[in-house]
Design a protein around this motif. Structure first.
Motif, short mmCIF file in Angstrom:
data_model
loop_
_atom_site.label_atom_id
_atom_site.label_comp_id
_atom_site.label_asym_id
_atom_site.label_seq_id
_atom_site.Cartn_x
_atom_site.Cartn_y
_atom_site.Cartn_z
N TRP A 13 -22.88 -69.51 5.67
CA TRP A 13 -22.10 -70.75 5.65
C TRP A 13 -21.70 -71.11 7.07
O TRP A 13 -21.28 -70.26 7.86
N SER A 14 -21.82 -72.38 7.42
CA SER A 14 -21.40 -72.89 8.72
C SER A 14 -20.36 -73.98 8.51
O SER A 14 -20.64 -74.98 7.83
N ASP A 15 -19.16 -73.78 9.05
CA ASP A 15 -18.13 -74.83 8.94
C ASP A 15 -18.56 -76.10 9.67
O ASP A 15 -18.25 -77.20 9.25
N ARG A 16 -19.27 -75.94 10.75
CA ARG A 16 -19.74 -77.09 11.53
C ARG A 16 -21.05 -77.61 10.95
O ARG A 16 -22.00 -76.82 10.75
N PRO A 17 -21.16 -78.89 10.67
CA PRO A 17 -22.43 -79.44 10.14
C PRO A 17 -23.58 -79.18 11.12
O PRO A 17 -23.41 -79.26 12.33
N GLN A 18 -24.73 -78.87 10.56
CA GLN A 18 -25.90 -78.59 11.39
C GLN A 18 -27.05 -79.51 11.02
O GLN A 18 -27.09 -80.08 9.92
N GLU A 67 -26.39 -79.11 5.29
CA GLU A 67 -25.71 -79.23 6.58
C GLU A 67 -24.79 -78.04 6.85
O GLU A 67 -24.41 -77.80 8.00
N HIS A 68 -24.44 -77.29 5.81
CA HIS A 68 -23.51 -76.17 5.98
C HIS A 68 -24.07 -74.81 5.55
O HIS A 68 -23.41 -73.80 5.75
#
Length: 302
Positions: free
Chosen positions: A70-75, A247-248
């Motif tokens: 999981w990434s809190d910042r959109p990628q 995105e996350h």
């Protein structure tokens, strides 16, 4: 917006297409899809979904590089550009002094090099050579990998090369699934610093030591060139590609595997087993004592 089952499905598609062990990928795919079809993941939010699915990955296939993250910042959802990935890693290494956190002179003149990353062989060569120059005249060396989180296979081969006399030592091979090729890693013929082939080396490990750090520890241990002191390491031996799913959410897929030239295997899932097992926070103390005792014994007449 994708459902949890769709997210998992896309991640599994990536694993099936790229995982270094195709048969294991099929087994993993079937097991996770059964759980998804039964609704086990429906109520989980993003971070919990990634944590739970990763735990289930590990039950089927204990590969520490095989994860749903999981990434809190959109990628970006665009396929990862290899050049961009290399540039980002190079930038990280520059901020961390190519992984060389400190070089010191300990009791008895024993050298210490503390590493947090294994730099690339090209970008890190000067810093690695400078560190080795500073310990060139020490009677023994402690290489501290307790906080080393990984890095470059080429850099690992460069670090290991310093502890052998020449370029005639076959360190390991790397088998890649995508092209079916096997790349051999040998000690290097030229190094930007002095070699350290004939004095004791102690490698410190902890439960944090991972990937490229494990590569250096395992290789030197397997070739009888270092005594490993500390804790069993995390056990991640497979170079890995990262693929965005949303995105996350991204999935990391091991796409190659290392095979040591001495043992015929690697440290995946089992970690590097220390020669002297002690808690990580005592590893330096124990290694230094062992080095001083060894040097004292060498200094006494037969």
């Amino acid at each position: 917006m994708l459902t949890n089952e769709q997210i998992i499905g896309q991640a599994l598609d990536r694993i099936r297409a790229g995982y270094v062990f195709p048969e294991k990928a099929m087994e993993l795919d079937a097991a996770i899809r059964r759980r998804a079809a039964a609704g086990e993941y429906d109520a989980l939010d993003g971070p919990a979904l990634c944590e739970t699915v990763t735990a289930h990955f590990q039950e089927v296939c204990p590969d520490k590089h095989l994860r749903l993250l999981w990434s809190d910042r959109p990628q970006s959802l665009e396929p990862q550009d290899q050049d961009e990935g290399r540039a980002a890693f190079a930038a990280l290494l520059r901020t961390e002094n190519q992984g060389v956190r400190r070089v010191e002179r300990l009791d008895g003149g024993i050298g210490l090099i503390d590493l947090t990353r294994i730099a690339t062989a090209d970008g890190g060569a000067a810093a690695i050579g400078a560190a080795m120059q500073l310990v060139a005249h020490s009677p023994a060396l402690v290489l501290d990998l307790r906080d080393c989180l990984g890095g470059s296979p080429e850099g690992a081969a460069m670090w290991c090369s310093y502890f052998f006399t020449d370029d005639q030592v076959h360190l390991n091979d790397m088998h890649e699934r995508a092209n079916g090729e096997t790349r051999q890693f040998w000690t290097l013929p030229y190094l930007p610093g002095p070699r350290y082939p004939d004095r004791p080396v102690y490698v410190l490990t902890s439960a944090t030591t991972f990937s490229g750090g494990e590569d250096v520890a395992y290789t030197l241990q397997a070739h009888g060139r270092a005594v490993v002191v500390g804790e069993t390491t995390r056990g991640g031996a497979h170079p890995t590609a990262r693929h965005p799913v949303t995105e996350h959410v991204l999935v990391t897929v091991p796409a190659a595997r290392a095979v040591n030239a001495v043992t015929g295997t690697n440290w995946e899932g089992v970690g590097v087993q220390p020669d002297v097992a002690v808690p990580g926070d005592r590893a330096l103390e124990v290694a230094l004592k062992a080095a001083l005792e060894h040097l004292g014994a060498d200094a006494r007449p037969a």
